[in-house]
Design a protein around this motif. Sequence first.
Motif, PDB file in Angstrom:
ATOM      1  N   VAL A 110       0.840  -1.206   0.000  1.00 40.76           N
ATOM      2  CA  VAL A 110       0.000   0.000   0.000  1.00 40.76           C
ATOM      3  C   VAL A 110       0.877   1.260   0.000  1.00 40.76           C
ATOM      4  O   VAL A 110       2.096   1.181   0.163  1.00 40.76           O
ATOM      5  CB  VAL A 110      -0.960   0.009   1.218  1.00 40.76           C
ATOM      6  N   PHE A 111       0.242   2.408  -0.166  1.00 40.72           N
ATOM      7  CA  PHE A 111       0.987   3.671  -0.217  1.00 40.72           C
ATOM      8  C   PHE A 111       1.492   4.018   1.189  1.00 40.72           C
ATOM      9  O   PHE A 111       0.763   3.872   2.161  1.00 40.72           O
ATOM     10  CB  PHE A 111       0.056   4.783  -0.706  1.00 40.72           C
ATOM     11  N   GLY A 112       2.745   4.491   1.258  1.00 39.28           N
ATOM     12  CA  GLY A 112       3.227   4.965   2.555  1.00 39.28           C
ATOM     13  C   GLY A 112       4.531   4.336   2.985  1.00 39.28           C
ATOM     14  O   GLY A 112       4.679   3.926   4.133  1.00 39.28           O
ATOM     15  N   GLY A 189     -13.423   3.114   5.899  1.00 44.28           N
ATOM     16  CA  GLY A 189     -14.589   3.768   5.311  1.00 44.28           C
ATOM     17  C   GLY A 189     -14.186   4.876   4.360  1.00 44.28           C
ATOM     18  O   GLY A 189     -13.007   5.216   4.219  1.00 44.28           O
ATOM     19  N   ASP A 190     -15.222   5.411   3.694  1.00 43.36           N
ATOM     20  CA  ASP A 190     -15.016   6.465   2.710  1.00 43.36           C
ATOM     21  C   ASP A 190     -15.059   7.826   3.407  1.00 43.36           C
ATOM     22  O   ASP A 190     -16.074   8.178   4.018  1.00 43.36           O
ATOM     23  CB  ASP A 190     -16.130   6.365   1.654  1.00 43.36           C
ATOM     24  N   LEU A 191     -13.996   8.581   3.272  1.00 44.89           N
ATOM     25  CA  LEU A 191     -13.895   9.888   3.931  1.00 44.89           C
ATOM     26  C   LEU A 191     -15.021  10.837   3.518  1.00 44.89           C
ATOM     27  O   LEU A 191     -15.422  11.706   4.278  1.00 44.89           O
ATOM     28  CB  LEU A 191     -12.574  10.546   3.566  1.00 44.89           C
ATOM     29  N   ALA A 204      -3.934  15.208   5.758  1.00 45.79           N
ATOM     30  CA  ALA A 204      -4.651  14.709   4.578  1.00 45.79           C
ATOM     31  C   ALA A 204      -3.710  14.689   3.383  1.00 45.79           C
ATOM     32  O   ALA A 204      -3.618  15.660   2.640  1.00 45.79           O
ATOM     33  CB  ALA A 204      -5.882  15.575   4.306  1.00 45.79           C
ATOM     34  N   ASN A 205      -2.997  13.580   3.243  1.00 47.32           N
ATOM     35  CA  ASN A 205      -2.169  13.387   2.052  1.00 47.32           C
ATOM     36  C   ASN A 205      -2.982  12.528   1.103  1.00 47.32           C
ATOM     37  O   ASN A 205      -2.934  11.303   1.160  1.00 47.32           O
ATOM     38  CB  ASN A 205      -0.850  12.695   2.436  1.00 47.32           C
ATOM     39  N   LEU A 206      -3.780  13.188   0.253  1.00 46.62           N
ATOM     40  CA  LEU A 206      -4.751  12.493  -0.587  1.00 46.62           C
ATOM     41  C   LEU A 206      -4.532  12.928  -2.039  1.00 46.62           C
ATOM     42  O   LEU A 206      -3.513  13.518  -2.347  1.00 46.62           O
ATOM     43  CB  LEU A 206      -6.160  12.830  -0.108  1.00 46.62           C
TER      44      LEU A 206
HETATM   45  C1  LIG Z   1      -1.515   9.124  -0.981  1.00 50.21           C
HETATM   46  S1  LIG Z   1      -2.023   7.823   0.085  1.00 50.21           S
HETATM   47  C2  LIG Z   1      -1.403   8.440   1.651  1.00 50.21           C
HETATM   48  C3  LIG Z   1      -0.869   7.356   2.554  1.00 50.21           C
HETATM   49  C4  LIG Z   1      -0.144   7.860   3.806  1.00 50.21           C
HETATM   50  N1  LIG Z   1      -1.034   8.662   4.635  1.00 50.21           N
HETATM   51  C5  LIG Z   1       1.071   8.699   3.442  1.00 50.21           C
HETATM   52  O1  LIG Z   1       1.026   9.927   3.640  1.00 50.21           O
HETATM   53  O2  LIG Z   1       2.066   8.161   2.961  1.00 50.21           O
HETATM   54  C6  LIG Z   1      -3.764   8.114   0.145  1.00 50.21           C
HETATM   55  C7  LIG Z   1      -4.580   7.062   0.883  1.00 50.21           C
HETATM   56  O3  LIG Z   1      -5.955   7.484   0.830  1.00 50.21           O
HETATM   57  C8  LIG Z   1      -6.777   6.333   0.729  1.00 50.21           C
HETATM   58  N2  LIG Z   1      -8.065   6.760   0.144  1.00 50.21           N
HETATM   59  C9  LIG Z   1      -8.336   7.056  -1.156  1.00 50.21           C
HETATM   60  N3  LIG Z   1      -9.628   7.415  -1.290  1.00 50.21           N
HETATM   61  C10 LIG Z   1     -10.195   7.349  -0.057  1.00 50.21           C
HETATM   62  C11 LIG Z   1     -11.500   7.615   0.451  1.00 50.21           C
HETATM   63  N4  LIG Z   1     -12.489   8.030  -0.361  1.00 50.21           N
HETATM   64  N5  LIG Z   1     -11.723   7.448   1.762  1.00 50.21           N
HETATM   65  C12 LIG Z   1     -10.733   7.016   2.593  1.00 50.21           C
HETATM   66  N6  LIG Z   1      -9.469   6.771   2.165  1.00 50.21           N
HETATM   67  C13 LIG Z   1      -9.199   6.937   0.865  1.00 50.21           C
HETATM   68  C14 LIG Z   1      -5.974   5.368  -0.150  1.00 50.21           C
HETATM   69  O4  LIG Z   1      -6.399   4.031   0.064  1.00 50.21           O
HETATM   70  C15 LIG Z   1      -4.544   5.647   0.303  1.00 50.21           C
HETATM   71  O5  LIG Z   1      -4.151   4.742   1.298  1.00 50.21           O
END
Ligand SMILES: C[S@@+](CC[C@H](N)C(=O)[O-])C[C@H]1O[C@@H](n2cnc3c(N)ncnc32)[C@H](O)[C@@H]1O
Length: 267
Positions: A110-112, A189-191, A204-206
């Motif tokens: 996974v990412f991270g 869950g979905d944010l 929020a690193n999204l």
């Molecule tokens: C860019 S990664 C960041 C991971 C870690 N926090 C970091 O900074 O390295 C974004 C994360 O957001 C999660 N994600 C994507 N869409 C989402 C949603 N709608 N609700 C919750 N999580 C979500 C992904 O599964 C992923 O693990």
Amino acid sequence: MLRPPYQRYETFYIYAFKSGHPELRDLEDPDLIGYWEEDGIGVLFFHKPKEELIAQLVNKLNLILEIRDIIPYSQWNERRTPKPFEVGPFKIAPLWEEGVYDLIFDPSVVFGEGTHPTTSIVLDVSWDFYKERGLPQGVWDLGCGSGILTLFWAKLGAKVFSVDINPLCIKVTKRNLELNNLKATIWEGDLRKFPSFDGELILANLYKGLLLDLFKNPRFFNPKYHIISGFTIGMEEEIIHALRDKPVKIERRVERDNWVGYLLCQI
Ligand SMILES: C[S@@+](CC[C@H](N)C(=O)[O-])C[C@H]1O[C@@H](n2cnc3c(N)ncnc32)[C@H](O)[C@@H]1O
């Protein structure tokens, strides 16, 4: 995730299905790395080829196998193989590294893995935030991935709430907390459907689209501080435009390899 006898990742054998299935979440196999589910797609990762098992699952669960792939670990994650790194006083390393570290973690698939520019922006701004302002009353890690930001803040002593939509991220974050004897509250869950955000700091690193969706939720701005990242310089105009009528100001901007992060502060 790594489980004995596996000590590190060598090659990923990947099977992606057109849609996920609840039974795949609890699949047990000695060579299984994990089951990833996002945007309706289900993906199984193994340490070894699993043609027979996959054929059985396809039959039993009526799955449609869309992709099978073999990827050496050295080519995973844009070839950013996890390695030790430091943030503030903490030495952090993947669990297979020898030596003494303050935090160890299993990056899984996974990412991270900690050194992506956006993660490292959030970690560095987090450390500066802690030095200047101390421990916030509650930290949200939105999209926790491997849980690397959760580990960092939990190690500093914060009460952390971590959320991710991907069940594998939830499993990996729990495991990484256990590995370090740390605790956090974790939700799958979905944010975009989250009712409320309390606490003092949101991380929020999204990706840009999800940030823009969250900005539309007034409760996203309940906490006093936000460290946001996951957008490039080219996307900044849209982010700034979406923030123009929100009750925050950009207190700090950090740029790294074309990626950007902000510390937002309530006004
Ligand atoms: C860019 S990664 C960041 C991971 C870690 N926090 C970091 O900074 O390295 C974004 C994360 O957001 C999660 N994600 C994507 N869409 C989402 C949603 N709608 N609700 C919750 N999580 C979500 C992904 O599964 C992923 O693990």
